[in-house]
Design an enzyme around this catalytic site. Structure first.
Site, PDB file in Angstrom:
ATOM      1  CG  ASP A  44      10.691  33.884 104.742  1.00 42.51           C
ATOM      2  OD1 ASP A  44      10.663  32.693 104.744  1.00 42.51           O
ATOM      3  OD2 ASP A  44       9.735  34.555 104.113  1.00 42.51           O
ATOM      4  CG  HIS A  87       8.556  27.989 104.588  1.00 39.59           C
ATOM      5  ND1 HIS A  87       9.954  28.031 104.118  1.00 39.59           N
ATOM      6  CD2 HIS A  87       8.223  29.093 104.661  1.00 39.59           C
ATOM      7  CE1 HIS A  87      10.092  29.595 103.688  1.00 39.59           C
ATOM      8  NE2 HIS A  87       8.985  29.987 104.289  1.00 39.59           N
ATOM      9  CG  HIS A  96       6.764  29.202 110.083  1.00 41.16           C
ATOM     10  ND1 HIS A  96       5.610  29.305 109.601  1.00 41.16           N
ATOM     11  CD2 HIS A  96       6.927  30.543 110.893  1.00 41.16           C
ATOM     12  CE1 HIS A  96       4.966  30.284 110.044  1.00 41.16           C
ATOM     13  NE2 HIS A  96       5.790  31.056 110.666  1.00 41.16           N
ATOM     14  CG  HIS A 122       7.157  33.857 108.062  1.00 38.56           C
ATOM     15  ND1 HIS A 122       6.455  32.418 107.993  1.00 38.56           N
ATOM     16  CD2 HIS A 122       8.101  33.623 107.044  1.00 38.56           C
ATOM     17  CE1 HIS A 122       6.597  31.842 106.746  1.00 38.56           C
ATOM     18  NE2 HIS A 122       7.821  32.585 106.420  1.00 38.56           N
TER      19      HIS A 122
END
Length: 373
Positions: free
Chosen positions: A173, A256, A259, A273
């Site tokens: 992340d 992101h 994702h 995540h």
């Protein structure tokens, strides 16, 4: 456009920091009931400490067991619990989904919120952003609170006991933080707060990336050995504080969004995540046609700590063009941060980049294996 920087009211990190939580509530002027939202493992580790320290400070405490998903249904349940107990503050103790749900509930009730992460698996603790999923785990939307958490308390003794996979995912992340903030800056797009990024935010994002490269592998080895070391401490800070400030005040971009697109494939729901964001960062580097030196640096880091660099690593070894199209469509939804990239994006560009990133990852793994032979 205004430059906007945002941060939690106070950040505390260190061994056995949980013992100071009740004193920090007093410092904030909170004297009523505290609702702690947590899950089984943190409750088993920390409930005795919570109850003893809260009793010493004369504070009431209620505990609610989180339902497992940061969904609108779960946020409503937390809100109901807080109202039933006339809570003066809501405290989230656990992983990112607990903290997201707690933030959203506190926002609805206009209550102070405190985040006590028990893993270093994401940059959720410091943020105003609550990611909301369907009960089945598919990304639904992001909610923004009016302010950051009043306190973020990070107990590194607790985080050291968490599964190593969480620490690795947190590095995934955090890995995207610099590249996404850089994309927003180059494109002159707004950050999460609706303003331009400050120099401070961009430098924090850069420091986050540098810290990962410097300390990531050592911190992982130290954690594996059960050692609280300076490298471990710095990686926890990079995953939690640097990445949190860097993404929110620096901005998000393609990594992101990719994702979020990947959540359309049920095979990816088994992955964390940060694991999916790491692959998203590789796709972003491909889309931006970044220099191969940077791409190989990122691939080398990911491989050294065990982050995904191929589709197979995130459960999509047999991804079809049709499935990739569905991922691309969700990645480029109108509200997505992918549109902060300094170049125009199309579904075909995303599809091609997904398969190109996979090819680069497979080739890098193969070459690494040959080098070791």
């Amino acid at each position: 456009m205004l430059n906007i920087f945002s941060a939690p009211g106070r950040y505390i990190q260190g061994a056995d920091a949980t013992a100071f939580l009740s004193k920090e509530l007093k410092r904030l002027g909170i004297n009523g009931c505290a609702l702690v939202v947590t899950s089984a493992t943190p409750r088993r580790q920390l409930e005795i400490i919570w109850r003893q320290s809260f009793q010493q400070e004369g504070l009431a405490l209620e505990i609610y067991d989180f339902g497992g998903e940061s969904s609108f249904d779960e946020v409503a349940k937390i809100t109901s619990q807080a109202q039933d107990h006339k809570a003066s503050v809501i405290i989230g103790a656990g992983g990112g989904k607990i903290l997201d749900a707690v933030r959203a509930s506190a926002e609805q009730l206009n209550l102070p919120v405190i985040c006590c992460p028990t893993t270093a698996a994401s940059d959720a603790p410091c943020s105003t952003v609550s990611v909301i999923y369907t009960p089945e785990g598919v990304f639904e939307t992001c909610l923004l609170s009016r302010r950051n958490p009043d306190l973020v308390l990070v107990d590194t003794s607790v985080i050291l006991k968490a599964p190593l996979r969480g620490l690795i995912a947190g590095m995934g992340d955090a890995l995207a933080t610099y590249f996404e903030a850089d994309a927003c800056s180059r494109a002159r797009k707004t950050n999460i707060l609706g303003g331009s990024s400050t120099l401070c935010a961009r430098m924090i994002a850069q420091l986050c990336y540098a810290t990962l490269l410097e300390d990531g592998k050592t911190a992982l080895n130290d954690a594996r050995a059960g050692l609280l070391t300076p490298s471990f401490d710095r990686i926890v800070e990079a995953n939690t504080l640097m990445s949190g400030l860097g993404f929110e005040s620096g901005g998000l971009a393609l990594a992101h969004s990719l994702h979020n697109g990947l959540t359309a494939m049920k095979e990816t729901h088994l992955f964390m995540h940060g694991e999916k964001v790491a692959f998203g960062a590789l796709v972003q580097l491909i889309v931006e046609a970044r220099d191969k030196t940077i791409l190989f640096e990122v691939l080398s880091f990911c491989l050294s700590v065990g982050l995904p660099i191929t589709l197979a690593d995130i459960g999509l070894a047999k991804l079809t063009l049709e499935q990739a199209g569905a991922i691309a469509e969700l990645t480029l939804a109108p509200h997505e941060s992918a549109h902060n990239e300094p170049i125009p994006l199309t579904p075909q560009l995303i599809i091609d980049a997904i398969f190109a990133a996979d090819a680069e990852g497979r080739a890098f793994k193969s070459n690494a294996a040959l080098s070791e032979a």
